[in-house]
Scaffold this active site. Structure first.
Site, PDB file in Angstrom:
ATOM      1  N   PHE A   1       0.684  -1.414   0.020  1.00 26.23           N
ATOM      2  CA  PHE A   1      -0.055   0.051   0.002  1.00 26.23           C
ATOM      3  C   PHE A   1       0.890   1.591  -0.311  1.00 26.23           C
ATOM      4  CE2 PHE A   1       1.183  -0.421   4.576  1.00 26.23           C
ATOM      5  CZ  PHE A   1       0.714   1.493   4.602  1.00 26.23           C
TER       6      PHE A   1
ATOM      7  N   LYS B   1      -1.646  -7.241  -8.823  1.00 26.02           N
ATOM      8  CA  LYS B   1      -2.431  -7.249  -8.116  1.00 26.02           C
ATOM      9  C   LYS B   1      -2.178  -6.549  -7.072  1.00 26.02           C
ATOM     10  CE  LYS B   1      -2.930  -8.740  -4.331  1.00 26.02           C
ATOM     11  NZ  LYS B   1      -3.863  -8.008  -3.485  1.00 26.02           N
TER      12      LYS B   1
ATOM     13  N   GLU C   1      -5.300  -3.863  -1.579  1.00 29.73           N
ATOM     14  CA  GLU C   1      -6.568  -3.630  -1.356  1.00 29.73           C
ATOM     15  C   GLU C   1      -6.790  -2.360  -0.863  1.00 29.73           C
ATOM     16  OE1 GLU C   1      -4.732  -6.200  -0.557  1.00 29.73           O
ATOM     17  OE2 GLU C   1      -5.436  -7.299   1.449  1.00 29.73           O
TER      18      GLU C   1
ATOM     19  N   SER D   1       5.539  -6.708   3.332  1.00 32.68           N
ATOM     20  CA  SER D   1       5.950  -7.227   4.580  1.00 32.68           C
ATOM     21  C   SER D   1       7.326  -8.422   4.266  1.00 32.68           C
ATOM     22  CB  SER D   1       4.551  -7.580   5.705  1.00 32.68           C
ATOM     23  OG  SER D   1       4.098  -8.483   5.252  1.00 32.68           O
TER      24      SER D   1
ATOM     25  N   CYS E   1      10.294   2.052   2.994  1.00 33.05           N
ATOM     26  CA  CYS E   1      10.762   0.124   3.710  1.00 33.05           C
ATOM     27  C   CYS E   1      12.189   0.955   3.932  1.00 33.05           C
ATOM     28  CB  CYS E   1      10.453  -0.974   2.903  1.00 33.05           C
ATOM     29  SG  CYS E   1      11.401   0.066   0.855  1.00 33.05           S
TER      30      CYS E   1
ATOM     31  N   GLU F   1       9.607  -3.484  12.975  1.00 27.96           N
ATOM     32  CA  GLU F   1       9.419  -2.923  12.140  1.00 27.96           C
ATOM     33  C   GLU F   1       7.709  -2.112  12.539  1.00 27.96           C
ATOM     34  OE1 GLU F   1       7.882  -3.374   8.049  1.00 27.96           O
ATOM     35  OE2 GLU F   1       9.138  -2.136   6.546  1.00 27.96           O
TER      36      GLU F   1
HETATM   37  P1  NAD Z   1       1.786  -6.971   2.918  1.00 24.56           P
HETATM   38  O1  NAD Z   1       2.372  -7.099   3.496  1.00 24.56           O
HETATM   39  O2  NAD Z   1       0.811  -6.640   4.177  1.00 24.56           O
HETATM   40  O3  NAD Z   1       0.737  -6.896   1.882  1.00 24.56           O
HETATM   41  C1  NAD Z   1       1.107  -7.064   0.619  1.00 24.56           C
HETATM   42  C2  NAD Z   1       1.238  -7.813  -0.796  1.00 24.56           C
HETATM   43  O4  NAD Z   1       0.539  -8.395   0.332  1.00 24.56           O
HETATM   44  C3  NAD Z   1      -0.821  -6.849  -1.165  1.00 24.56           C
HETATM   45  O5  NAD Z   1      -1.311  -7.124  -1.879  1.00 24.56           O
HETATM   46  C4  NAD Z   1      -1.908  -7.839   0.292  1.00 24.56           C
HETATM   47  O6  NAD Z   1      -3.553  -8.211  -0.602  1.00 24.56           O
HETATM   48  C5  NAD Z   1      -0.923  -8.993   0.237  1.00 24.56           C
HETATM   49  N1  NAD Z   1      -1.214  -9.552   1.050  1.00 24.56           N
HETATM   50  C6  NAD Z   1      -1.560  -9.943   2.274  1.00 24.56           C
HETATM   51  N2  NAD Z   1      -1.320 -11.035   3.391  1.00 24.56           N
HETATM   52  C7  NAD Z   1      -1.177 -11.287   2.240  1.00 24.56           C
HETATM   53  C8  NAD Z   1      -1.166 -12.922   2.890  1.00 24.56           C
HETATM   54  N3  NAD Z   1      -1.189 -13.403   4.484  1.00 24.56           N
HETATM   55  N4  NAD Z   1      -1.616 -14.026   1.818  1.00 24.56           N
HETATM   56  C9  NAD Z   1      -0.928 -13.366   1.047  1.00 24.56           C
HETATM   57  N5  NAD Z   1      -0.951 -12.605   0.659  1.00 24.56           N
HETATM   58  C10 NAD Z   1      -0.947 -11.246   1.686  1.00 24.56           C
HETATM   59  O7  NAD Z   1       2.371  -5.663   3.052  1.00 24.56           O
HETATM   60  P2  NAD Z   1       1.852  -3.849   2.949  1.00 24.56           P
HETATM   61  O8  NAD Z   1       1.041  -3.788   4.224  1.00 24.56           O
HETATM   62  O9  NAD Z   1       0.445  -3.703   2.247  1.00 24.56           O
HETATM   63  O10 NAD Z   1       2.940  -2.736   2.464  1.00 24.56           O
HETATM   64  C11 NAD Z   1       3.962  -2.425   4.328  1.00 24.56           C
HETATM   65  C12 NAD Z   1       5.116  -3.855   3.848  1.00 24.56           C
HETATM   66  O11 NAD Z   1       5.850  -3.258   2.581  1.00 24.56           O
HETATM   67  C13 NAD Z   1       6.192  -2.683   4.769  1.00 24.56           C
HETATM   68  O12 NAD Z   1       6.809  -4.279   5.957  1.00 24.56           O
HETATM   69  C14 NAD Z   1       7.122  -2.045   4.226  1.00 24.56           C
HETATM   70  O13 NAD Z   1       8.942  -2.249   4.483  1.00 24.56           O
HETATM   71  C15 NAD Z   1       6.868  -3.314   3.144  1.00 24.56           C
HETATM   72  N6  NAD Z   1       7.585  -3.201   1.787  1.00 24.56           N
HETATM   73  C16 NAD Z   1       8.676  -3.766   1.433  1.00 24.56           C
HETATM   74  C17 NAD Z   1       9.343  -2.310   0.556  1.00 24.56           C
HETATM   75  C18 NAD Z   1      10.482  -3.048  -0.116  1.00 24.56           C
HETATM   76  O14 NAD Z   1      12.043  -2.785  -1.103  1.00 24.56           O
HETATM   77  N7  NAD Z   1      11.529  -3.876   0.906  1.00 24.56           N
HETATM   78  C19 NAD Z   1       9.141  -1.658  -0.705  1.00 24.56           C
HETATM   79  C20 NAD Z   1       7.651  -1.507   0.480  1.00 24.56           C
HETATM   80  C21 NAD Z   1       7.247  -1.549   0.899  1.00 24.56           C
END
Ligand code: NAD
Length: 485
Positions: free
Chosen positions: A150, A174, A177, A227, A282, A376
């Site tokens: 997000f 994808k 959401e 994450s 991140c 984090e």
């Molecule tokens: P998230 O992991 O909750 O969600 C990421 C994606 O995974 C979304 O599209 C979501 O719909 C899907 N998702 C969520 N839970 C899931 C599950 N249990 N099984 C399968 N799919 C699932 O992350 P977020 O809250 O949207 O974003 C924040 C996180 O992203 C932070 O941890 C941040 O550090 C990380 N991030 C990392 C980078 C990087 O380059 N390393 C860049 C941007 C964000």
């Protein structure tokens, strides 16, 4: 509801998802309902994969110099639409308008890189023996998927879209959401730029769609950004289905501040790194390690942090759940004996009472065992630890399981090099609070911040989005050389 319900985008058209299920898309700025997101199921994903598969032969056979013309036009459209895209980004994500403009500018830079791909993917040819040539070519993989978080509704999708598609693949995106609206706008701009229908598709949804992507037999590669918990799930599931996968995870970035650091510049950088995008980056500074006496710099960091005002130059965090989680971390640290120098809890912004804001927070005298030091937080919070030596600071940084970024603030070049060599992170800054490598350098962390080989942007992405074809040819039967049958 400000916008109509958000549909999937398949084969160049916005279409209803088949599940009849939906979820609300809420603006963190003021709690306004922006849209209803239609949630997809496996049938919708199948439709998108079929559309992508059908157009793949034609798209992948289009010469790359022609394919990148779409991205020259797309870049111009991003420039033309920067205001609309930035406003949408702020509405759905909560970041400030200025931060959203910077995000779209980054999309432009990423697209600019993609337009240079023809110069970078030339293969190699060598006469390995008389009349015998070996030659390599980068070949597109097929239908690929990109799953995004997000916190950068436009930038992270654009980490993958221009490169993967310019290299000849067809993509299923994808979106998160929580922020699906920017992706829909991206689809429209790609169409306007002349991208053939079916090359880019969007399937909206949550866990069910991510799992279906990982399991789909006709998706060749999956990139994921989110994450660490989910990155591990996606990496394991996609690779166990024999797909190529690159999964970027969360972060806990350490800034090491040495007593010789320039106080004003360091304080500005630390405060901007921890509070920019409300700490939802991140690459955000999340832990600071003061080496020796840096009290004078910490005072200035607090001064800078106090200039960061929620609802003015500090955006909202994504939702109430996030706001409460961040505040819980601060309260827990306080109970454990840390000192809250600047407190961002219980913020209400006048006129935006339903927005979800956390003010900048500086926590001092944190110890390495506290959860604010280890986990984090993903909010505008910096946890300050103190050590006597650089090696003690490095030991704390090295022990953390993540490894996205680390930075050092010092005027001593030798000391900076010492830290660059020993920090366990993929991206290191010297006197830089957010050490994001700019194009053409590639983006990617180490340890639990990334699973898979290579990085997601820059030249490294070429290896991820293509496979190498090696051909050996012999055109001189008269030479009589027959060492290869
Ligand atoms: P998230 O992991 O909750 O969600 C990421 C994606 O995974 C979304 O599209 C979501 O719909 C899907 N998702 C969520 N839970 C899931 C599950 N249990 N099984 C399968 N799919 C699932 O992350 P977020 O809250 O949207 O974003 C924040 C996180 O992203 C932070 O941890 C941040 O550090 C990380 N991030 C990392 C980078 C990087 O380059 N390393 C860049 C941007 C964000």
């Amino acid at each position: 509801m400000k916008y109509p319900s958000t549909q999937n985008y398949i084969n160049g058209k916005f279409v209803d998802a088949s599940s009849q299920k939906s979820m609300d898309v809420i603006s963190p700025v003021n709690g306004e309902q922006l849209s209803k997101l239609q949630l997809s199921n496996a049938k919708d994903l199948n439709d998108a994969v079929s559309a992508a598969k059908a157009v793949f032969p034609a798209w992948s056979k289009t010469p790359i110099k022609e394919r990148v013309q779409v991205f020259f036009r797309y870049k111009t459209l991003l420039e033309k639409n920067i205001k609309v895209l930035a406003e949408l980004c702020s509405e759905e994500n909560g970041k400030t308008y200025g931060e959203s403009v910077a995000e779209i500018e980054k999309c432009i830079e990423l697209t600019e890189f993609a337009t240079s791909l023809p110069q970078l993917v030339t293969g190699e040819v060598l006469e390995v023996s008389k009349g015998v040539e070996c030659r390599t070519e980068h070949v597109a993989l097929g239908v690929v998927a990109s799953i995004v978080p997000f916190n950068f509704p436009s930038m992270v999708p654009n980490w993958t879209i221009p490169n993967a598609i310019a290299l000849g693949n067809c993509m299923i995106l994808k979106p998160s959401e929580k922020v699906p609206l920017s992706s829909a706008k991206i689809a429209l701009l790609l169409k306007e730029a002349g991208l053939p229908d079916g090359v880019f598709n969007i399937v909206n949804g949550g866990i069910e769609i991510v799992e279906a992507i990982c399991d789909h037999p006709e998706i060749e590669a999956v990139s994921f950004v989110g994450s660490t918990k989910v990155a591990k799930i996606v990496y394991q599931r996609a690779t166990s289905n024999y797909k190529r996968c690159l999964a970027l995870g969360g972060a806990k970035n350490h800034l090491m501040v040495l007593p010789d650091a320039m106080p004003a510049m360091t304080a500005q950088n630390v405060a901007a790194s921890m509070s920019g995008c409300a700490g939802q980056r991140c690459m955000a500074a999340s832990a600071m390690i003061g080496v020796g006496n840096v009290d004078h710099i910490i005072d200035k960091i607090c001064e800078e942090a106090r200039k960061v005002v929620p609802g003015e130059n500090l955006g909202a965090v994504i939702n109430k759940e996030s706001q409460e989680r961040i505040e819980r971390y601060i309260t827990e640290a306080e109970k454990q004996g840390a000192k809250i120098l600047v407190d961002g809890r219980n913020i209400k912004v006048a006129g935006k009472e339903n927005g979800t804001y956390v003010g900048p927070t500086v926590i001092d005298y944190v110890t390495p065992e506290m959860s604010v030091a280890q986990e984090e937080i993903f909010g505008p919070v910096i946890s300050i630890m103190r050590t006597n030596t650089v090696d003690e600071a490095l030991a704390i940084e090295n022990k953390n399981p993540y490894g996205n970024a680390a930075s050092v603030f010092t005027q001593n070049g030798g000391m900076a090099r010492y830290i660059i060599d020993r920090a366990s992170a993929g991206m290191i800054g010297v006197n830089v609070g957010v050490p994001v490598p700019r194009e053409p350098f590639s983006f990617g962390g180490w340890n639990e911040s990334k699973f898979g080989v290579g990085d997601i942007t820059g030249k490294s992405s070429i290896e991820f989005w293509t496979k190498l074809k090696k051909s050996t040819t012999k055109w001189n039967p008269e030479a009589g050389v027959n060492w290869m049958s």
